[in-house]
Write a protein that holds these residues in place. Structure first.
Motif, PDB file in Angstrom:
ATOM      1  N   TYR A  22       0.848  -1.199   0.000  1.00 39.22           N
ATOM      2  CA  TYR A  22       0.000   0.000   0.000  1.00 39.22           C
ATOM      3  C   TYR A  22       0.880   1.244   0.000  1.00 39.22           C
ATOM      4  N   THR A  23       0.337   2.319  -0.528  1.00 36.76           N
ATOM      5  CA  THR A  23       1.084   3.575  -0.610  1.00 36.76           C
ATOM      6  C   THR A  23       0.284   4.711   0.003  1.00 36.76           C
ATOM      7  N   VAL A  73       9.072  -3.813   5.197  1.00 35.21           N
ATOM      8  CA  VAL A  73       9.101  -2.636   6.066  1.00 35.21           C
ATOM      9  C   VAL A  73       7.753  -1.927   6.012  1.00 35.21           C
ATOM     10  N   CYS A  74       7.243  -1.566   7.193  1.00 33.76           N
ATOM     11  CA  CYS A  74       6.013  -0.782   7.322  1.00 33.76           C
ATOM     12  C   CYS A  74       6.364   0.627   7.789  1.00 33.76           C
ATOM     13  N   ARG A  75       5.625   1.607   7.280  1.00 34.79           N
ATOM     14  CA  ARG A  75       5.808   3.007   7.671  1.00 34.79           C
ATOM     15  C   ARG A  75       4.463   3.565   8.128  1.00 34.79           C
ATOM     16  N   PHE A  76       4.428   4.084   9.356  1.00 31.28           N
ATOM     17  CA  PHE A  76       3.224   4.707   9.903  1.00 31.28           C
ATOM     18  C   PHE A  76       3.561   6.158  10.211  1.00 31.28           C
ATOM     19  N   GLU A  77       2.903   7.083   9.549  1.00 26.49           N
ATOM     20  CA  GLU A  77       3.148   8.499   9.784  1.00 26.49           C
ATOM     21  C   GLU A  77       2.009   9.087  10.609  1.00 26.49           C
ATOM     22  N   PHE A  78       2.343   9.624  11.781  1.00 32.34           N
ATOM     23  CA  PHE A  78       1.384  10.227  12.703  1.00 32.34           C
ATOM     24  C   PHE A  78       1.441  11.747  12.536  1.00 32.34           C
ATOM     25  N   VAL A  79       0.305  12.341  12.176  1.00 33.76           N
ATOM     26  CA  VAL A  79       0.232  13.789  12.001  1.00 33.76           C
ATOM     27  C   VAL A  79      -1.096  14.284  12.566  1.00 33.76           C
ATOM     28  N   HIS A  80      -1.034  14.972  13.716  1.00 34.93           N
ATOM     29  CA  HIS A  80      -2.198  15.640  14.299  1.00 34.93           C
ATOM     30  C   HIS A  80      -3.433  14.725  14.372  1.00 34.93           C
ATOM     31  N   GLY A  81      -3.253  13.546  14.975  1.00 28.96           N
ATOM     32  CA  GLY A  81      -4.375  12.655  15.218  1.00 28.96           C
ATOM     33  C   GLY A  81      -4.773  11.773  14.052  1.00 28.96           C
ATOM     34  N   ARG A  82      -3.996  11.769  12.983  1.00 33.85           N
ATOM     35  CA  ARG A  82      -4.276  10.906  11.836  1.00 33.85           C
ATOM     36  C   ARG A  82      -3.030  10.064  11.533  1.00 33.85           C
ATOM     37  N   VAL A  83      -3.253   8.889  10.915  1.00 36.17           N
ATOM     38  CA  VAL A  83      -2.154   7.966  10.629  1.00 36.17           C
ATOM     39  C   VAL A  83      -2.230   7.526   9.174  1.00 36.17           C
ATOM     40  N   GLY A  93       5.107  11.953  14.293  1.00 39.72           N
ATOM     41  CA  GLY A  93       6.366  11.388  13.822  1.00 39.72           C
ATOM     42  C   GLY A  93       6.095  10.185  12.950  1.00 39.72           C
ATOM     43  N   VAL A  94       7.135   9.366  12.753  1.00 39.06           N
ATOM     44  CA  VAL A  94       7.032   8.195  11.875  1.00 39.06           C
ATOM     45  C   VAL A  94       7.554   6.966  12.605  1.00 39.06           C
ATOM     46  N   LEU A  95       6.769   5.905  12.559  1.00 41.34           N
ATOM     47  CA  LEU A  95       7.198   4.596  13.044  1.00 41.34           C
ATOM     48  C   LEU A  95       7.584   3.746  11.840  1.00 41.34           C
ATOM     49  N   TYR A  96       8.802   3.197  11.888  1.00 41.97           N
ATOM     50  CA  TYR A  96       9.251   2.221  10.890  1.00 41.97           C
ATOM     51  C   TYR A  96       9.400   0.873  11.585  1.00 41.97           C
ATOM     52  N   ARG A  97       9.048  -0.174  10.871  1.00 43.60           N
ATOM     53  CA  ARG A  97       9.117  -1.500  11.466  1.00 43.60           C
ATOM     54  C   ARG A  97       9.480  -2.521  10.402  1.00 43.60           C
ATOM     55  N   ASN A  98      10.343  -3.490  10.739  1.00 43.46           N
ATOM     56  CA  ASN A  98      10.844  -4.463   9.765  1.00 43.46           C
ATOM     57  C   ASN A  98      10.617  -5.878  10.281  1.00 43.46           C
ATOM     58  N   GLY A  99      10.452  -6.806   9.348  1.00 45.20           N
ATOM     59  CA  GLY A  99      10.296  -8.218   9.682  1.00 45.20           C
ATOM     60  C   GLY A  99      10.123  -9.022   8.404  1.00 45.20           C
ATOM     61  N   PRO A 100      10.179 -10.340   8.487  1.00 42.01           N
ATOM     62  CA  PRO A 100       9.994 -11.164   7.295  1.00 42.01           C
ATOM     63  C   PRO A 100       8.559 -11.088   6.783  1.00 42.01           C
ATOM     64  N   GLY A 101       8.410 -10.931   5.457  1.00 44.50           N
ATOM     65  CA  GLY A 101       7.085 -10.871   4.846  1.00 44.50           C
ATOM     66  C   GLY A 101       6.792 -12.026   3.903  1.00 44.50           C
ATOM     67  N   HIS A 102       7.834 -12.769   3.505  1.00 46.46           N
ATOM     68  CA  HIS A 102       7.691 -14.001   2.722  1.00 46.46           C
ATOM     69  C   HIS A 102       8.302 -15.142   3.507  1.00 46.46           C
ATOM     70  N   PHE A 103       7.691 -16.317   3.442  1.00 40.87           N
ATOM     71  CA  PHE A 103       8.199 -17.472   4.194  1.00 40.87           C
ATOM     72  C   PHE A 103       8.424 -18.681   3.294  1.00 40.87           C
ATOM     73  N   TYR A 151      -0.247   5.099   6.060  1.00 39.45           N
ATOM     74  CA  TYR A 151       0.449   3.808   6.039  1.00 39.45           C
ATOM     75  C   TYR A 151       1.021   3.508   4.663  1.00 39.45           C
ATOM     76  N   THR A 152       2.282   3.045   4.650  1.00 40.04           N
ATOM     77  CA  THR A 152       2.939   2.540   3.446  1.00 40.04           C
ATOM     78  C   THR A 152       3.697   1.277   3.833  1.00 40.04           C
ATOM     79  N   ASN A 153       3.687   0.266   2.969  1.00 38.81           N
ATOM     80  CA  ASN A 153       4.500  -0.928   3.220  1.00 38.81           C
ATOM     81  C   ASN A 153       5.189  -1.360   1.937  1.00 38.81           C
ATOM     82  N   ARG A 154       6.427  -1.845   2.063  1.00 40.10           N
ATOM     83  CA  ARG A 154       7.211  -2.283   0.913  1.00 40.10           C
ATOM     84  C   ARG A 154       8.134  -3.431   1.308  1.00 40.10           C
TER      85      ARG A 154
END
Length: 488
Positions: free
Chosen positions: A23-24, A67-77, A40-50, A79-82
Protein backbone atom coordinates in the motif's frame (compact mmCIF):
# COMPACT_ATOMS: atom_id res chain seq x y z
CA UNK A 1 -7.09 -18.02 29.54
CA UNK A 2 -5.85 -21.48 28.55
CA UNK A 3 -4.20 -21.94 25.18
CA UNK A 4 -3.17 -25.41 24.07
CA UNK A 5 -0.10 -26.08 21.97
CA UNK A 6 -2.12 -27.17 18.91
CA UNK A 7 -4.14 -23.95 18.99
CA UNK A 8 -1.02 -21.88 19.49
CA UNK A 9 0.78 -23.53 16.58
CA UNK A 10 -2.25 -22.98 14.35
CA UNK A 11 -2.26 -19.26 15.18
CA UNK A 12 1.47 -19.02 14.53
CA UNK A 13 1.14 -20.83 11.20
CA UNK A 14 -1.65 -18.50 10.12
CA UNK A 15 0.38 -15.48 11.24
CA UNK A 16 3.13 -16.51 8.81
CA UNK A 17 0.89 -16.02 5.78
CA UNK A 18 2.95 -14.04 3.23
CA UNK A 19 2.21 -10.37 2.65
CA UNK A 20 0.64 -10.14 -0.81
CA UNK A 21 -0.08 -6.44 -1.28
CA UNK A 22 1.85 -3.21 -0.89
CA UNK A 23 0.00 0.00 0.00
CA UNK A 24 1.08 3.57 -0.61
CA UNK A 25 0.24 6.43 1.76
CA UNK A 26 -3.28 5.37 2.74
CA UNK A 27 -5.07 6.71 5.81
CA UNK A 28 -5.85 4.19 8.53
CA UNK A 29 -8.92 3.94 10.76
CA UNK A 30 -8.34 4.81 14.44
CA UNK A 31 -10.38 3.62 17.42
CA UNK A 32 -9.83 5.56 20.63
CA UNK A 33 -7.94 8.83 20.86
CA UNK A 34 -4.46 9.42 19.54
CA UNK A 35 -2.34 11.62 21.83
CA UNK A 36 -2.13 15.12 20.28
CA UNK A 37 1.65 15.25 20.82
CA UNK A 38 2.25 11.94 19.05
CA UNK A 39 3.67 13.21 15.75
CA UNK A 40 6.37 11.39 13.82
CA UNK A 41 7.03 8.19 11.88
CA UNK A 42 7.20 4.60 13.04
CA UNK A 43 9.25 2.22 10.89
CA UNK A 44 9.12 -1.50 11.47
CA UNK A 45 10.84 -4.46 9.77
CA UNK A 46 10.30 -8.22 9.68
CA UNK A 47 9.99 -11.16 7.29
CA UNK A 48 7.08 -10.87 4.85
CA UNK A 49 7.69 -14.00 2.72
CA UNK A 50 8.20 -17.47 4.19
CA UNK A 51 8.66 -19.54 1.05
CA UNK A 52 9.96 -19.29 -2.48
CA UNK A 53 8.70 -21.39 -5.38
CA UNK A 54 6.69 -23.56 -2.99
CA UNK A 55 9.74 -24.35 -0.85
CA UNK A 56 9.34 -23.07 2.74
CA UNK A 57 12.19 -21.25 4.41
CA UNK A 58 13.74 -23.23 7.24
CA UNK A 59 14.13 -20.24 9.55
CA UNK A 60 12.40 -16.91 10.20
CA UNK A 61 15.74 -15.15 9.70
CA UNK A 62 15.52 -16.08 5.98
CA UNK A 63 12.15 -14.44 5.25
CA UNK A 64 12.30 -11.50 2.83
CA UNK A 65 12.42 -8.13 4.59
CA UNK A 66 9.14 -6.19 4.67
CA UNK A 67 9.10 -2.64 6.07
CA UNK A 68 6.01 -0.78 7.32
CA UNK A 69 5.81 3.01 7.67
CA UNK A 70 3.22 4.71 9.90
CA UNK A 71 3.15 8.50 9.78
CA UNK A 72 1.38 10.23 12.70
CA UNK A 73 0.23 13.79 12.00
CA UNK A 74 -2.20 15.64 14.30
CA UNK A 75 -4.38 12.65 15.22
CA UNK A 76 -4.28 10.91 11.84
CA UNK A 77 -2.15 7.97 10.63
CA UNK A 78 -1.00 7.17 7.09
CA UNK A 79 0.45 3.81 6.04
CA UNK A 80 2.94 2.54 3.45
CA UNK A 81 4.50 -0.93 3.22
CA UNK A 82 7.21 -2.28 0.91
CA UNK A 83 9.39 -5.33 0.51
CA UNK A 84 13.10 -4.51 0.53
CA UNK A 85 14.22 -5.01 -3.07
CA UNK A 86 17.55 -6.68 -2.36
CA UNK A 87 19.47 -8.29 -5.19
CA UNK A 88 18.34 -11.72 -3.96
CA UNK A 89 14.68 -10.68 -3.66
CA UNK A 90 14.57 -9.31 -7.20
CA UNK A 91 16.38 -12.29 -8.71
CA UNK A 92 14.20 -14.85 -6.92
CA UNK A 93 11.02 -12.95 -7.80
CA UNK A 94 12.03 -13.13 -11.44
CA UNK A 95 13.07 -16.78 -11.34
CA UNK A 96 10.15 -17.95 -9.18
CA UNK A 97 12.47 -20.18 -7.18
CA UNK A 98 15.12 -20.16 -4.48
CA UNK A 99 18.55 -19.08 -5.75
CA UNK A 100 20.50 -18.53 -2.50
CA UNK A 101 21.20 -20.48 0.63
CA UNK A 102 19.93 -18.82 3.80
CA UNK A 103 20.94 -18.80 7.44
CA UNK A 104 18.57 -21.71 8.12
CA UNK A 105 17.54 -22.81 4.63
CA UNK A 106 19.27 -25.05 2.11
CA UNK A 107 18.59 -24.66 -1.60
CA UNK A 108 16.71 -27.53 -3.22
CA UNK A 109 19.12 -29.91 -4.90
CA UNK A 110 21.16 -31.37 -2.07
CA UNK A 111 24.96 -31.23 -1.89
CA UNK A 112 25.40 -30.21 -5.50
CA UNK A 113 23.28 -27.09 -4.99
CA UNK A 114 24.68 -26.16 -1.56
CA UNK A 115 28.27 -27.38 -1.36
CA UNK A 116 30.81 -24.53 -1.22
CA UNK A 117 28.05 -21.98 -1.87
CA UNK A 118 29.55 -19.37 0.45
CA UNK A 119 27.33 -16.43 -0.43
CA UNK A 120 24.16 -16.38 1.66
CA UNK A 121 21.02 -14.38 1.04
CA UNK A 122 20.91 -10.97 2.68
CA UNK A 123 17.23 -10.88 3.72
CA UNK A 124 17.35 -7.26 5.05
CA UNK A 125 14.59 -8.30 7.47
CA UNK A 126 15.74 -7.72 11.05
CA UNK A 127 15.79 -4.01 11.84
CA UNK A 128 15.27 -0.57 10.31
CA UNK A 129 17.01 2.55 11.68
CA UNK A 130 17.17 6.28 10.98
CA UNK A 131 20.64 7.77 11.46
CA UNK A 132 22.74 10.37 9.69
CA UNK A 133 19.77 11.19 7.44
CA UNK A 134 19.74 7.61 6.18
CA UNK A 135 17.01 5.00 6.56
CA UNK A 136 18.68 1.58 6.64
CA UNK A 137 17.18 -1.92 6.56
CA UNK A 138 19.52 -4.29 8.41
CA UNK A 139 20.39 -7.99 8.48
CA UNK A 140 23.37 -8.96 10.60
CA UNK A 141 25.11 -11.16 8.04
CA UNK A 142 25.43 -8.52 5.33
CA UNK A 143 25.52 -4.87 4.39
CA UNK A 144 22.64 -2.44 5.07
CA UNK A 145 20.13 -1.51 2.40
CA UNK A 146 19.26 2.16 2.08
CA UNK A 147 15.57 3.03 1.73
CA UNK A 148 13.73 6.19 0.72
CA UNK A 149 12.30 7.40 4.06
CA UNK A 150 8.99 8.46 2.50
CA UNK A 151 8.24 5.90 -0.23
CA UNK A 152 10.33 3.01 1.21
CA UNK A 153 11.79 2.42 -2.25
CA UNK A 154 15.07 0.48 -2.07
CA UNK A 155 18.00 2.70 -3.10
CA UNK A 156 20.69 0.00 -2.95
CA UNK A 157 23.33 -1.35 -0.58
CA UNK A 158 25.02 1.17 1.70
CA UNK A 159 28.82 0.80 1.89
CA UNK A 160 29.60 4.03 3.81
CA UNK A 161 31.83 5.57 1.13
CA UNK A 162 33.60 2.25 0.54
CA UNK A 163 34.53 1.53 4.15
CA UNK A 164 32.40 -1.64 4.17
CA UNK A 165 34.35 -3.01 1.21
CA UNK A 166 36.03 -6.24 2.31
CA UNK A 167 39.82 -5.87 2.06
CA UNK A 168 40.80 -9.08 3.83
CA UNK A 169 42.02 -12.29 2.13
CA UNK A 170 40.75 -13.28 -1.36
CA UNK A 171 38.40 -16.01 -0.10
CA UNK A 172 36.83 -13.63 2.40
CA UNK A 173 36.44 -10.94 -0.28
CA UNK A 174 34.83 -13.41 -2.67
CA UNK A 175 32.32 -14.79 -0.16
CA UNK A 176 31.57 -11.44 1.51
CA UNK A 177 32.32 -8.51 -0.83
CA UNK A 178 30.74 -6.09 1.66
CA UNK A 179 31.46 -6.51 5.37
CA UNK A 180 28.57 -7.51 7.64
CA UNK A 181 26.87 -4.68 9.54
CA UNK A 182 24.87 -6.05 12.48
CA UNK A 183 21.13 -5.51 12.90
CA UNK A 184 21.64 -4.18 16.46
CA UNK A 185 23.58 -0.92 16.24
CA UNK A 186 23.69 1.22 19.37
CA UNK A 187 22.62 4.83 18.80
CA UNK A 188 23.50 7.69 21.15
CA UNK A 189 20.45 9.93 21.10
CA UNK A 190 22.42 12.89 22.51
CA UNK A 191 25.43 12.91 20.18
CA UNK A 192 23.88 11.11 17.21
CA UNK A 193 26.84 8.69 17.10
CA UNK A 194 26.14 5.09 16.09
CA UNK A 195 28.31 2.14 17.16
CA UNK A 196 27.91 -1.23 15.48
CA UNK A 197 29.78 -4.45 14.80
CA UNK A 198 30.21 -7.28 12.32
CA UNK A 199 31.78 -10.75 12.46
CA UNK A 200 33.93 -12.14 9.66
CA UNK A 201 34.85 -15.81 9.41
CA UNK A 202 38.48 -16.57 8.63
CA UNK A 203 41.92 -17.48 9.98
CA UNK A 204 41.76 -15.62 12.24
CA UNK A 205 38.12 -14.68 12.59
CA UNK A 206 37.55 -10.99 13.18
CA UNK A 207 35.25 -8.69 15.11
CA UNK A 208 34.80 -5.36 13.34
CA UNK A 209 33.67 -2.26 15.22
CA UNK A 210 32.06 0.60 13.31
CA UNK A 211 31.63 4.18 14.49
CA UNK A 212 29.33 6.45 12.46
CA UNK A 213 29.00 10.12 13.42
CA UNK A 214 25.79 12.16 13.44
CA UNK A 215 26.35 13.19 9.80
CA UNK A 216 26.48 9.54 8.71
CA UNK A 217 30.27 9.50 8.19
CA UNK A 218 31.97 6.25 9.20
CA UNK A 219 35.46 6.09 10.71
CA UNK A 220 37.88 3.39 9.54
CA UNK A 221 36.56 0.11 11.03
CA UNK A 222 38.39 -1.18 14.10
CA UNK A 223 39.52 -4.82 13.80
CA UNK A 224 39.80 -7.27 16.72
CA UNK A 225 41.01 -10.83 16.18
CA UNK A 226 39.00 -13.64 17.78
CA UNK A 227 40.15 -17.09 18.87
CA UNK A 228 36.92 -18.62 17.53
CA UNK A 229 33.93 -17.69 15.39
CA UNK A 230 30.73 -17.62 17.44
CA UNK A 231 27.18 -16.34 17.03
CA UNK A 232 26.71 -12.81 18.39
CA UNK A 233 23.46 -10.93 17.78
CA UNK A 234 23.78 -7.83 19.98
CA UNK A 235 26.36 -5.78 21.90
CA UNK A 236 26.33 -3.43 24.89
CA UNK A 237 27.82 0.07 24.86
CA UNK A 238 28.40 2.30 27.89
CA UNK A 239 30.43 5.48 28.37
CA UNK A 240 33.52 3.37 29.19
CA UNK A 241 33.04 0.03 27.45
CA UNK A 242 31.93 -1.87 24.41
CA UNK A 243 30.95 -5.32 25.68
CA UNK A 244 30.56 -8.35 23.41
CA UNK A 245 29.11 -11.53 24.94
CA UNK A 246 30.71 -14.55 23.26
CA UNK A 247 28.72 -17.72 23.96
CA UNK A 248 30.11 -21.14 23.17
CA UNK A 249 27.48 -21.29 20.43
CA UNK A 250 29.71 -22.32 17.58
CA UNK A 251 29.04 -23.31 14.00
CA UNK A 252 30.11 -26.65 12.55
CA UNK A 253 31.91 -24.73 9.82
CA UNK A 254 33.10 -27.70 7.69
CA UNK A 255 29.59 -29.19 7.46
CA UNK A 256 28.04 -25.79 6.73
CA UNK A 257 30.60 -24.95 4.03
CA UNK A 258 30.32 -28.38 2.40
CA UNK A 259 26.54 -27.95 2.20
CA UNK A 260 25.71 -30.81 4.57
CA UNK A 261 23.83 -28.43 6.91
CA UNK A 262 22.58 -24.89 6.96
CA UNK A 263 24.52 -22.56 9.28
CA UNK A 264 21.60 -22.54 11.75
CA UNK A 265 21.36 -26.34 11.78
CA UNK A 266 25.10 -26.60 12.42
CA UNK A 267 24.99 -24.25 15.41
CA UNK A 268 25.40 -25.94 18.80
CA UNK A 269 25.54 -24.42 22.28
CA UNK A 270 27.88 -25.95 24.83
CA UNK A 271 25.83 -25.46 28.00
CA UNK A 272 28.70 -26.57 30.21
CA UNK A 273 30.98 -23.71 29.19
CA UNK A 274 30.25 -20.12 30.23
CA UNK A 275 29.80 -17.21 27.91
CA UNK A 276 32.79 -14.91 27.76
CA UNK A 277 32.52 -11.13 28.08
CA UNK A 278 34.93 -9.33 25.74
CA UNK A 279 35.47 -5.80 27.09
CA UNK A 280 36.82 -3.18 24.68
CA UNK A 281 37.58 0.26 26.17
CA UNK A 282 35.79 2.97 24.15
CA UNK A 283 38.73 5.33 24.68
CA UNK A 284 41.24 2.75 23.46
CA UNK A 285 43.57 0.39 25.28
CA UNK A 286 43.91 -3.35 25.88
CA UNK A 287 40.85 -5.58 25.74
CA UNK A 288 39.83 -7.98 28.50
CA UNK A 289 38.16 -11.41 28.23
CA UNK A 290 36.20 -12.55 31.29
CA UNK A 291 34.44 -15.88 31.83
CA UNK A 292 30.77 -15.28 32.51
CA UNK A 293 27.80 -17.62 32.90
CA UNK A 294 26.41 -20.43 30.71
CA UNK A 295 23.60 -19.82 28.23
CA UNK A 296 22.91 -17.71 25.17
CA UNK A 297 21.87 -14.08 24.77
CA UNK A 298 20.05 -12.72 21.72
CA UNK A 299 19.29 -9.29 23.14
CA UNK A 300 20.83 -6.92 25.68
CA UNK A 301 18.11 -4.70 27.11
CA UNK A 302 20.18 -2.09 28.94
CA UNK A 303 23.78 -1.36 29.95
CA UNK A 304 25.33 1.16 32.35
CA UNK A 305 28.64 1.85 34.09
CA UNK A 306 29.12 1.45 37.83
CA UNK A 307 31.11 3.80 40.05
CA UNK A 308 33.55 0.99 40.87
CA UNK A 309 34.59 0.66 37.21
CA UNK A 310 32.36 -2.30 36.42
CA UNK A 311 29.25 -2.44 34.31
CA UNK A 312 25.71 -3.73 34.66
CA UNK A 313 23.87 -5.42 31.81
CA UNK A 314 20.22 -6.46 31.70
CA UNK A 315 20.13 -9.38 29.27
CA UNK A 316 17.60 -11.82 27.84
CA UNK A 317 19.25 -15.18 28.51
CA UNK A 318 18.29 -18.58 27.11
CA UNK A 319 19.52 -21.67 28.99
CA UNK A 320 20.05 -23.37 25.62
CA UNK A 321 20.16 -22.16 22.03
CA UNK A 322 16.55 -21.87 20.79
CA UNK A 323 15.65 -24.06 17.82
CA UNK A 324 13.69 -21.31 16.11
CA UNK A 325 13.51 -23.23 12.85
CA UNK A 326 11.41 -25.90 14.60
CA UNK A 327 8.69 -24.00 16.46
CA UNK A 328 6.85 -27.10 17.68
CA UNK A 329 10.11 -28.62 18.91
CA UNK A 330 11.08 -25.39 20.65
CA UNK A 331 7.76 -25.17 22.49
CA UNK A 332 7.89 -28.84 23.45
CA UNK A 333 11.40 -28.40 24.85
CA UNK A 334 10.35 -25.32 26.82
CA UNK A 335 7.37 -27.19 28.29
CA UNK A 336 9.64 -30.03 29.39
CA UNK A 337 12.54 -27.95 30.72
CA UNK A 338 11.04 -24.56 31.59
CA UNK A 339 13.65 -23.03 29.33
CA UNK A 340 11.99 -19.69 28.57
CA UNK A 341 14.24 -16.70 27.91
CA UNK A 342 14.41 -14.61 31.09
CA UNK A 343 15.34 -11.04 31.89
CA UNK A 344 18.43 -11.19 34.13
CA UNK A 345 21.01 -8.79 35.52
CA UNK A 346 24.60 -9.55 34.54
CA UNK A 347 27.22 -7.69 36.62
CA UNK A 348 30.74 -7.57 35.19
CA UNK A 349 33.70 -6.68 37.41
CA UNK A 350 36.84 -6.08 35.29
CA UNK A 351 39.07 -5.53 38.35
CA UNK A 352 38.17 -8.92 39.84
CA UNK A 353 37.91 -10.56 36.39
CA UNK A 354 34.51 -12.07 37.13
CA UNK A 355 30.78 -11.93 36.33
CA UNK A 356 27.69 -12.59 38.42
CA UNK A 357 24.08 -13.20 37.39
CA UNK A 358 20.79 -12.55 39.21
CA UNK A 359 17.17 -13.01 38.02
CA UNK A 360 14.85 -10.05 37.49
CA UNK A 361 11.53 -11.83 37.08
CA UNK A 362 11.57 -15.60 37.35
CA UNK A 363 7.97 -16.44 36.53
CA UNK A 364 7.65 -15.03 33.00
CA UNK A 365 9.49 -15.13 29.71
CA UNK A 366 10.85 -11.92 28.23
CA UNK A 367 11.94 -10.95 24.70
CA UNK A 368 12.28 -8.05 22.24
CA UNK A 369 13.34 -5.61 25.00
CA UNK A 370 13.35 -1.85 24.42
CA UNK A 371 14.27 1.22 26.47
CA UNK A 372 13.84 4.95 26.02
CA UNK A 373 16.49 6.64 23.86
CA UNK A 374 19.28 8.67 25.43
CA UNK A 375 23.02 8.83 25.93
CA UNK A 376 24.70 5.43 25.56
CA UNK A 377 25.27 3.97 29.01
CA UNK A 378 22.84 6.31 30.77
CA UNK A 379 20.81 4.53 33.41
CA UNK A 380 17.26 3.63 32.44
CA UNK A 381 14.55 2.71 34.90
CA UNK A 382 12.07 0.83 32.66
CA UNK A 383 12.51 -2.01 30.21
CA UNK A 384 9.62 -2.82 27.87
CA UNK A 385 9.14 -6.02 25.93
CA UNK A 386 6.88 -8.94 25.12
CA UNK A 387 6.38 -11.89 27.41
CA UNK A 388 4.40 -14.83 28.66
CA UNK A 389 1.38 -13.88 30.82
CA UNK A 390 1.82 -14.82 34.46
CA UNK A 391 0.40 -18.28 35.15
CA UNK A 392 0.40 -19.41 31.52
CA UNK A 393 2.40 -22.57 31.09
CA UNK A 394 2.95 -22.50 27.37
CA UNK A 395 5.62 -20.16 25.95
CA UNK A 396 3.09 -18.01 24.15
CA UNK A 397 4.41 -14.44 23.94
CA UNK A 398 1.05 -12.71 24.02
CA UNK A 399 1.64 -9.91 26.53
CA UNK A 400 3.25 -6.50 26.31
CA UNK A 401 5.16 -5.88 29.53
CA UNK A 402 7.05 -3.25 31.52
CA UNK A 403 9.73 -4.02 34.09
CA UNK A 404 10.89 -1.40 36.63
CA UNK A 405 14.57 -1.97 37.35
CA UNK A 406 14.45 -0.01 40.61
CA UNK A 407 11.41 -1.63 42.24
CA UNK A 408 11.27 -4.98 40.42
CA UNK A 409 7.62 -4.35 39.52
CA UNK A 410 6.33 -6.14 36.40
CA UNK A 411 3.20 -4.88 34.61
CA UNK A 412 1.59 -6.80 31.75
CA UNK A 413 -1.07 -6.14 29.14
CA UNK A 414 -2.31 -9.65 28.29
CA UNK A 415 -3.60 -9.82 24.70
CA UNK A 416 -5.02 -13.34 24.92
CA UNK A 417 -4.49 -15.26 21.68
CA UNK A 418 -2.97 -12.26 19.86
CA UNK A 419 0.72 -11.80 19.07
CA UNK A 420 2.27 -8.43 19.94
CA UNK A 421 5.47 -7.21 18.35
CA UNK A 422 8.32 -5.24 19.87
CA UNK A 423 6.91 -2.29 21.87
CA UNK A 424 8.71 0.80 20.56
CA UNK A 425 8.90 3.82 22.90
CA UNK A 426 8.12 7.28 21.53
CA UNK A 427 9.78 9.14 24.44
CA UNK A 428 12.72 11.42 23.67
CA UNK A 429 14.76 11.03 26.89
CA UNK A 430 15.59 8.22 29.35
CA UNK A 431 13.53 9.53 32.28
CA UNK A 432 10.36 10.13 30.25
CA UNK A 433 7.38 7.80 29.85
CA UNK A 434 4.73 8.56 27.28
CA UNK A 435 3.66 5.99 24.66
CA UNK A 436 4.54 2.57 23.27
CA UNK A 437 3.72 1.40 19.74
CA UNK A 438 3.25 -2.33 19.14
CA UNK A 439 2.09 -4.03 15.96
CA UNK A 440 -0.23 -6.91 16.92
CA UNK A 441 -1.40 -9.92 14.92
CA UNK A 442 -5.02 -10.72 15.81
CA UNK A 443 -5.31 -14.50 15.91
CA UNK A 444 -9.09 -14.82 15.74
CA UNK A 445 -9.61 -12.20 12.99
CA UNK A 446 -6.37 -13.02 11.08
CA UNK A 447 -5.50 -9.36 10.66
CA UNK A 448 -3.18 -6.77 12.26
CA UNK A 449 -3.57 -3.65 14.40
CA UNK A 450 -1.11 -1.08 15.66
CA UNK A 451 -1.64 -0.41 19.37
CA UNK A 452 -0.82 2.83 21.15
CA UNK A 453 -0.24 2.00 24.83
CA UNK A 454 0.42 4.34 27.74
CA UNK A 455 3.93 3.43 28.83
CA UNK A 456 3.46 3.90 32.58
CA UNK A 457 0.62 1.36 32.95
CA UNK A 458 0.26 -0.25 29.47
CA UNK A 459 -3.34 0.93 29.11
CA UNK A 460 -4.43 0.88 25.46
CA UNK A 461 -5.02 4.45 24.32
CA UNK A 462 -5.81 3.81 20.64
CA UNK A 463 -6.08 0.96 18.13
CA UNK A 464 -5.13 1.54 14.49
CA UNK A 465 -6.48 -1.01 12.01
CA UNK A 466 -4.27 -2.13 9.12
CA UNK A 467 -5.68 -3.11 5.73
CA UNK A 468 -3.57 -6.28 5.67
CA UNK A 469 -2.22 -8.93 8.03
CA UNK A 470 1.46 -8.39 8.84
CA UNK A 471 3.41 -11.37 10.24
CA UNK A 472 5.05 -10.94 13.64
CA UNK A 473 8.35 -9.22 12.94
CA UNK A 474 11.49 -8.15 14.70
CA UNK A 475 12.59 -4.55 15.24
CA UNK A 476 11.93 -0.96 14.28
CA UNK A 477 12.36 2.70 15.27
CA UNK A 478 10.40 5.85 16.07
CA UNK A 479 11.42 9.14 14.42
CA UNK A 480 9.81 12.13 16.17
CA UNK A 481 8.55 14.93 13.95
CA UNK A 482 10.93 17.87 13.68
CA UNK A 483 9.33 21.03 12.27
CA UNK A 484 12.75 22.24 11.05
CA UNK A 485 13.49 19.16 8.96
CA UNK A 486 11.96 16.95 6.30
CA UNK A 487 12.70 13.26 5.97
CA UNK A 488 14.80 13.86 2.86
Amino acid sequence: MTIHRAEMLKILAEAMTPVEREYTDIELSVSGTLPPALNGVLYRNGPGHFERGGVPYGHAFDGDGHVCRFEFVHGRVRYTNRFVRTQAFCAEEGAGRMLWRGFGTQKPGGLLANGLRLRFKNAANTNVIWQGRRLLALWEGGAPHRLDPVTLATLGEEDFAGLLRNRFDPLSRWSTPLLPFSAHPQLDAESGELINFGLVLGHPSRLLLYRVDARGMMATPEVHQLDRFSFVHDIAVTARWICVLLPFADFDIPRALLGLKSPAASLKLNTERPMQALLIPRAGGPTQLIDGVPGFVFHIAAASDRDDGGLDLHVIRYPSFPALGDVDGFFREVEQTGGLPRLERLQIDPAANRCSLSPCSEEVGFELPTVNPGRLGAERRQIYGIGTPVGRRLPFFSAVQRFDMQTGELIQQDLGADLPGEPIPTATRPDQEDWLLSLVYRGAERRSDLLVLRAEDLAIQATIELPNAVPPGFHGCWVPADPSEKMR
